[in-house]
Write a protein that holds these residues in place. Structure first.
Motif, PDB file in Angstrom:
ATOM      1  N   HIS A   4      11.225  -2.488   9.381  1.00 53.35           N
ATOM      2  CA  HIS A   4      11.681  -2.775   8.017  1.00 53.35           C
ATOM      3  C   HIS A   4      11.336  -1.650   7.055  1.00 53.35           C
ATOM      4  N   THR A  63       6.841  -3.143  -6.644  1.00 55.68           N
ATOM      5  CA  THR A  63       7.317  -2.287  -5.542  1.00 55.68           C
ATOM      6  C   THR A  63       7.614  -0.870  -6.059  1.00 55.68           C
ATOM      7  N   THR A 106       1.208 -10.075  -0.915  1.00 58.83           N
ATOM      8  CA  THR A 106       0.653 -11.425  -0.722  1.00 58.83           C
ATOM      9  C   THR A 106      -0.011 -11.927  -2.006  1.00 58.83           C
ATOM     10  N   THR A 108       6.341  -8.965  -8.519  1.00 57.37           N
ATOM     11  CA  THR A 108       6.924  -8.487  -7.250  1.00 57.37           C
ATOM     12  C   THR A 108       7.902  -7.321  -7.424  1.00 57.37           C
ATOM     13  N   ILE A 113      14.254 -10.358   0.346  1.00 58.99           N
ATOM     14  CA  ILE A 113      13.970 -10.236   1.788  1.00 58.99           C
ATOM     15  C   ILE A 113      14.722 -11.331   2.551  1.00 58.99           C
ATOM     16  N   TYR A 147       4.094  -5.620   2.507  1.00 59.36           N
ATOM     17  CA  TYR A 147       3.963  -7.083   2.618  1.00 59.36           C
ATOM     18  C   TYR A 147       2.540  -7.519   2.325  1.00 59.36           C
ATOM     19  N   LYS A 148       1.576  -6.717   2.836  1.00 57.93           N
ATOM     20  CA  LYS A 148       0.166  -7.068   2.593  1.00 57.93           C
ATOM     21  C   LYS A 148      -0.109  -7.074   1.095  1.00 57.93           C
ATOM     22  N   VAL A 177      14.876  -5.512   1.356  1.00 54.60           N
ATOM     23  CA  VAL A 177      14.255  -5.251   2.655  1.00 54.60           C
ATOM     24  C   VAL A 177      15.375  -5.149   3.695  1.00 54.60           C
ATOM     25  N   ALA A 220       9.113  -6.590  11.922  1.00 53.77           N
ATOM     26  CA  ALA A 220       8.765  -6.002  10.618  1.00 53.77           C
ATOM     27  C   ALA A 220       8.495  -4.504  10.696  1.00 53.77           C
ATOM     28  N   ALA A 240       6.941  -0.932   5.360  1.00 52.93           N
ATOM     29  CA  ALA A 240       7.127  -2.233   4.714  1.00 52.93           C
ATOM     30  C   ALA A 240       5.970  -3.157   5.064  1.00 52.93           C
ATOM     31  N   THR A 241       5.354  -2.946   6.229  1.00 50.10           N
ATOM     32  CA  THR A 241       4.244  -3.821   6.633  1.00 50.10           C
ATOM     33  C   THR A 241       3.103  -3.733   5.623  1.00 50.10           C
TER      34      THR A 241
END
Ligand code: FAD
Length: 378
Positions: free
Chosen positions: A183, A99, A239, A95, A127, A235-236, A171, A180, A231-232
């Motif tokens: 974000h 990023t 996952t 993670t 987050i 997030y995907k 975040v 979101a 950020a959306t």
């Protein structure tokens, strides 16, 4: 039994398992008691190339062809020794560093990713807040535009690695209450003025993985440290980390199963090993069934991720199956140990305590079910 790994992956697993047995297993109890981060083992893992499994060679990574399967093996094997240590490595090696690799500039990759893969810097991802857990869209940590960058203000909760991190991907929202889409991800160096570690939370699970509150008071983040535009989308992409959390569960489940099988052969009652009693045998077989189901599905999801397919459903299912099955495996292991299961001189109670972490970390089982329900159009 287990997933179909190719020859290179099996060799990788064998070598890693040897390292875990020789270096991590003998330290696991002491780390559970002290709550310490085993930095020396972390550096050793980096030197052996394990921290860079997810990344190309140009950044000091391994450049392996199926990084998700390799990283799944890493998380499973490390968690077999110590889920707390494995959780630290997992957060750092996927993670937090992901990023930067995915959304950071070349300069950020050189300054943060490269030293992170060498084991010289530790990363975290934040987050969650007191009021934004499952409802991550409710984040209130605020970002305001200023000359040359941004100012961050707010408090993060439950940040793993927060006390030892050199950098944290935070975040923050430009419009609290807007969800979101407002974000953004911001890379914060923990030496920045205004950044501090707040409460260090005591917990009953994964003792040697620190969980803290982070306080941000007018922390300046230069323009170059905003990670990506959306950020959306991030997030995907993140996952996929649910598969690694599933692998953590798997490792601890295996440790509990192995310990229970051993104990069933060693402990005698009524003149014979307890493993000769059908009730104990059935319990052990049920544990193996749960474990195999979790292992096959987790590696299936990891292989799909390597093939580049969308894995939103599979990653959530892997976490549901592995976290819940392995928690059950640990509960059954406790019963095989009878009264000794409750004693801290046997690690089975640690396995059970640690098996609760994957049930919550990265999203609870309820939230995983919500994710899947949406995917199937409900
Ligand atoms: C040890 C540990 C380490 C962690 N590390 C990190 C980290 O490094 N970085 C980070 O950002 N976060 C981290 N977290 C936070 C973690 O992701 C959250 O704890 C998790 O998402 C749940 O949020 P919450 O604890 O606020 O629970 P809540 O959201 O308050 O949930 C409480 C209960 O309500 C249920 N619930 C909530 N909403 C719904 C719904 N819509 N439908 C059905 N049920 C619902 C939940 O399933 C749960 O049973 C960590 C947590 C733990 C325990």
């Amino acid at each position: 039994m287990g997933p179909q790994l190719d020859e290179d992956q099996r060799e990788f697993q064998t070598n890693l398992a040897r390292w875990v047995d020789e270096r991590l297993v003998p330290r696991a109890e002491e780390l559970d008691h002290s709550g310490d981060f085993a930095r020396d083992l972390f550096v050793e893992l980096a030197e052996l190339g394990y921290l860079g499994l997810m990344y190309p060679e140009e950044y000091g990574g391994s450049g392996v062809p199926n990084p998700h399967v390799y990283f799944t093996i890493l998380c499973e094997e490390l968690a077999r020794g110590s889920m707390g240590f494995a959780a630290t490595v997992c957060m750092h090696g996927s993670t937090a560093t992901h990023t930067i690799h995915a959304w950071g500039s070349e300069d950020l990759r050189q300054r943060y990713l490269v030293p992170a893969l060498r084991g010289e810097k530790v990363g975290a991802f934040a987050i969650t807040e007191a009021g934004a857990g499952s409802d991550a869209a409710a984040v209130r940590t605020r970002v305001d535009r200023v000359q040359g960058g941004y100012l961050l203000n707010g408090t993060k909760m439950f940040t793993s690695n927060g006390a030892i991190a050199d950098f944290v991907t935070i975040v923050a929202t430009s419009e609290p209450g807007k969800g979101a889409k407002a974000h953004g991800l911001y890379l914060v160096d923990t030496t920045s003025p205004g950044f501090s570690v707040g409460r260090r939370l005591e917990k009953f699970t994964t003792h040697c993985s620190d969980t803290v509150e982070l306080v941000l008071q007018d922390v300046f983040v230069p323009d170059s440290q905003k990670l990506g535009d959306s950020a959306t989308n991030a997030y995907k992409a993140l996952t996929v980390d649910r598969i690694f959390t599933a692998a953590l569960a798997l490792g601890t489940g295996r440790a509990a199963y192995d310990a229970a099988v051993r104990y069933a052969g060693e402990r005698s009652q009524f003149g014979q090993p307890i493993g000769k009693f059908q009730a104990v045998q059935f319990r052990l077989v049920d544990m193996l069934a749960k474990l195999e189901q979790a292992r096959l599905y987790t590696y299936h999801a990891a292989s799909l991720a390597d093939s580049g397919q969308s894995i939103t459903t599979e990653a959530a299912l892997a976490k549901i199956i592995a976290a819940e099955n392995c928690n059950e495996v640990c509960q059954k292991a406790m019963s095989v140990f009878g009264g000794w299961g409750l004693m801290t001189e046997f690690p089975v109670q640690r396995f059970l305590r640690d098996s609760y972490f994957p049930m919550v970390g990265g999203g609870t089982g309820d939230i995983m079910r919500l994710v899947v329900a949406r995917q199937i159009g409900l």
